[in-house]
Design a protein around this motif. Structure first.
Motif: not given
Length: 617
Positions: A403, A408, A235-238, A414-415, A410-411, A259
């Motif tokens: 994204e 995707q 699972v990728y987050l920024p 956020v981005r 969440v990322s 990170r």
């Protein structure tokens, strides 16, 4: 009653277990299978052997329940122990049975006059003998030596079952049947699993560090993990990757948080892409892959850091003329401010306190100088905007929209929020610098000159200088970005070719065909993505670097900045009433770019890649 382990004093060590574990480690590393492995394989063997040794020998660990894997190991030990004890126990039970029968017969013969109802005289004599018997006689009769054989057998079976029920809480003596060969075998299996997991962690850090597109990270890592037969989810987050390794046989999981910030290096990213292909086709082992990643990571930086001020200056000169309608004098001033921007960036990296606010502070200085230069006939917008064109968030906005299209959420969200807020942050700094100078000198002229009005409405077709200069600025802009993205010289022709094609399609649709804005947003991105995917299919090399530089010509980072200036400047700016429309235009253009790149991927790879994970936009 609670058992307490003996506390070791400082400097005191448990010599028995480390020495035994060290012996097993030496035995494992001396095997032929351990030769020629990666340098960290010895660490994995040590960790595996320590784990096995602790599970098999730690009484408190066993008593507390342990893990499912430990339970399986103990179960295997009990089965082997039971098999080795089965035959000797059967022989021993048969021997005890015969002894018990003999003792019972002798006892019955000794006291047969009593049980056979003898005569009174004989009875008196026997009773007198019984009265004089010792007091321990009854105890001897009721001892285990004088019990009925069937009762003795039942007693042994009950005690045996009780020992088997409590076998998980006994000492390590029951695990002796696990031979050194079995321990080494298990240690090798665990070490190989740890090594594959370590490769996935290093691959994740390398992809995130060198600039892999965010929407491709989960897809690439899942593809590689399936090839290595590692059950994992990503699972990728920024700037953060969550990796979870599953063990369905033992119902255990292991989660890692990785990170890593982004530092573009297209050459190293191309090497990692080549490694992905080799791993996907099974042409390299995990040891060779780990060694390759270490060699790529240890490779020194090809371009020195002192080149950054000159690279920023070249990009600012070309961007001022092509994108912001600047003249050559605004381009020269923006180049000087860009060099100051690069030096300020190096300065902020050395002092932790400047890192959160260095973009705002440098934009305040740039806005102050750009507003002061208007007294000498310079235009504010091309001078200020092109000075920090390198950090304009257009690319981040485009990636965020891609994204979101890739589901995707969440990322992508956020981005997107980061790109919009960062645009407003830069616009706030520039507006504050301009307002500071106007507070010092209220007579400063505004951008009312014809050339400045032209620059305020500049686009691909409306520029202050001749458009024939594009034959010079477009390739030079691409070359400067090749230096900035750390692309090696052999990749320059491909990057420049794709960038020129993208800019040419955009210019033809905008200036010659006068196409609608939706067409101008989609078709150039489609052309760039199509050329890049075809080059990848023909040459089997990564074309992401070429597509990335070409997208820099298309992303509307300046629109977000114009929106911010329009919001913060009010009616003093030409963008005072257009802030919201500029922000919507930025999002609309990014959607068009994402759709164009997606259509290009669909045409070249309708079913996706079969064995090699795609590394493109």
């Amino acid at each position: 009653m609670t058992k307490h382990r003996k506390t070791l004093k400082p400097g005191e060590a448990d010599h028995r277990r480390p020495s035994e574990a060290a012996t097993l480690v030496d035995e494992a590393l001396g095997r032929r299978e351990a030769r020629g492995r990666h340098i960290q394989f010895a660490d994995h063997i040590t960790e595996s052997m320590t784990l096995i040794h602790g599970i098999l020998n730690d009484q408190e660990h066993c008593a507390s329940g342990g893990s499912v894997l430990g339970s399986l190991l103990r179960l295997e030990a009990q089965l082997q122990s039971a098999q080795t004890r089965l035959e000797p126990r059967a022989r021993k039970d048969s021997h005890h049975h015969r002894e018990d029968r003999r003792r019972v017969i002798a006892y019955y013969t000794q006291f047969s006059p009593i049980f056979n109802h003898p005569s009174p005289a004989a009875s008196d004599t026997s009773l007198e003998a019984l009265r004089k018997r010792p007091r321990a006689w009854l105890t001897n009769v009721t001892s285990s030596s004088h019990l009925v054989p069937s009762l003795q057998t039942r007693k042994r079976e009950i005690s045996s079952r009780k020992r088997e029920q409590d076998s998980l809480f006994t000492t390590s003596s029951q695990f002796e049947p696990i031979s050194v060969e079995d321990r080494v075998r298990i240690a090798f299996e665990i070490a190989n699993i740890l090594q594959r997991q370590q490769f996935l962690r290093k691959l994740t850090k390398a992809l995130m560090l060198y600039g892999c597109p965010a929407h491709r990270l989960e897809y690439i890592l899942k593809h590689v993990s399936d090839t290595l037969k590692v059950d994992a989810e990503f699972v990728y987050l920024p700037n953060i990757m969550l990796m979870t390794f599953f063990d369905p046989e033992t119902h255990t999981t292991e989660t890692h948080f990785i990170r890593q910030s982004l530092v573009f290096d297209m050459h190293k990213l191309g090497e990692i892409y080549r490694l992905e292909k080799l791993v996907g086709h099974g042409e390299v082992t995990v040891d060779e892959a780990l060694e390759f990643i270490d060699r790529v990571a240890d490779e020194p930086q090809f371009y020195p850091s002192w080149l950054n001020p000159f690279i920023y200056a070249i990009i600012s000169v070309c961007g001022s003329v092509m994108f912001f309608g600047g003249r050559w004098k605004e381009a020269g001033l923006s180049a000087g401010l860009a060099m100051f921007f690069a030096l300020y960036e190096l300065f902020s990296e050395r002092f932790w306190g400047f890192r959160p606010i260095w973009e705002v502070t440098v934009c305040i200085v740039i806005g102050f100088v750009s507003r002061a230069s208007t007294k000498f006939g310079f235009c504010f917008i091309p001078t200020a905007f092109s000075s920090f064109i390198v950090i304009l968030p257009g690319y981040y906005m485009a990636i965020a929209v891609i994204e979101l299209i890739s589901r995707q959420m969440v990322s992508g969200i956020v981005r997107t929020g980061y790109a919009i807020i960062f645009s407003f942050l830069l616009g706030y700094g520039v507006s504050m610098g301009s307002a500071l100078y106007r507070a010092i000198d209220p007579n400063t002229p505004t951008d009312t000159a014809p050339d400045c009005q032209l620059a305020a409405n500049a686009n691909t077709c409306i520029v202050s200088e001749s458009q024939y200069y594009h034959f010079l600025t477009v390739p030079v802009f691409s070359m400067a970005y090749c230096l900035l993205l750390r692309a090696r010289l052999p990749r320059w022709p491909t990057v420049i070719f794709v960038s020129v094609c993208g800019f040419a399609v955009n210019w033809l649709l905008s200036c010659i065909a006068s196409a609608p804005s939706q067409v101008i947003q989609v078709v150039p991105a489609f052309a760039v993505g199509l050329i890049g995917n075809i080059l990848t299919k023909i040459t089997s090399k990564m074309s992401f670097d070429a597509v990335l530089v070409a997208v820099f010509y298309l992303v509307p980072g300046s629109l977000g900045l114009k929106a911010a200036i329009g919001i913060f400047s009010g009616q003093e700016s030409a963008y005072g009433s257009q802030g919201a429309s500029f922000a919507l235009s930025m999002i609309e253009t990014c959607i068009g770019i994402a759709v164009g790149l997606g259509i290009a991927n669909l045409i070249v790879y309708p079913k996706g890649a079969q064995r090699t994970p795609l590394l493109n936009m």
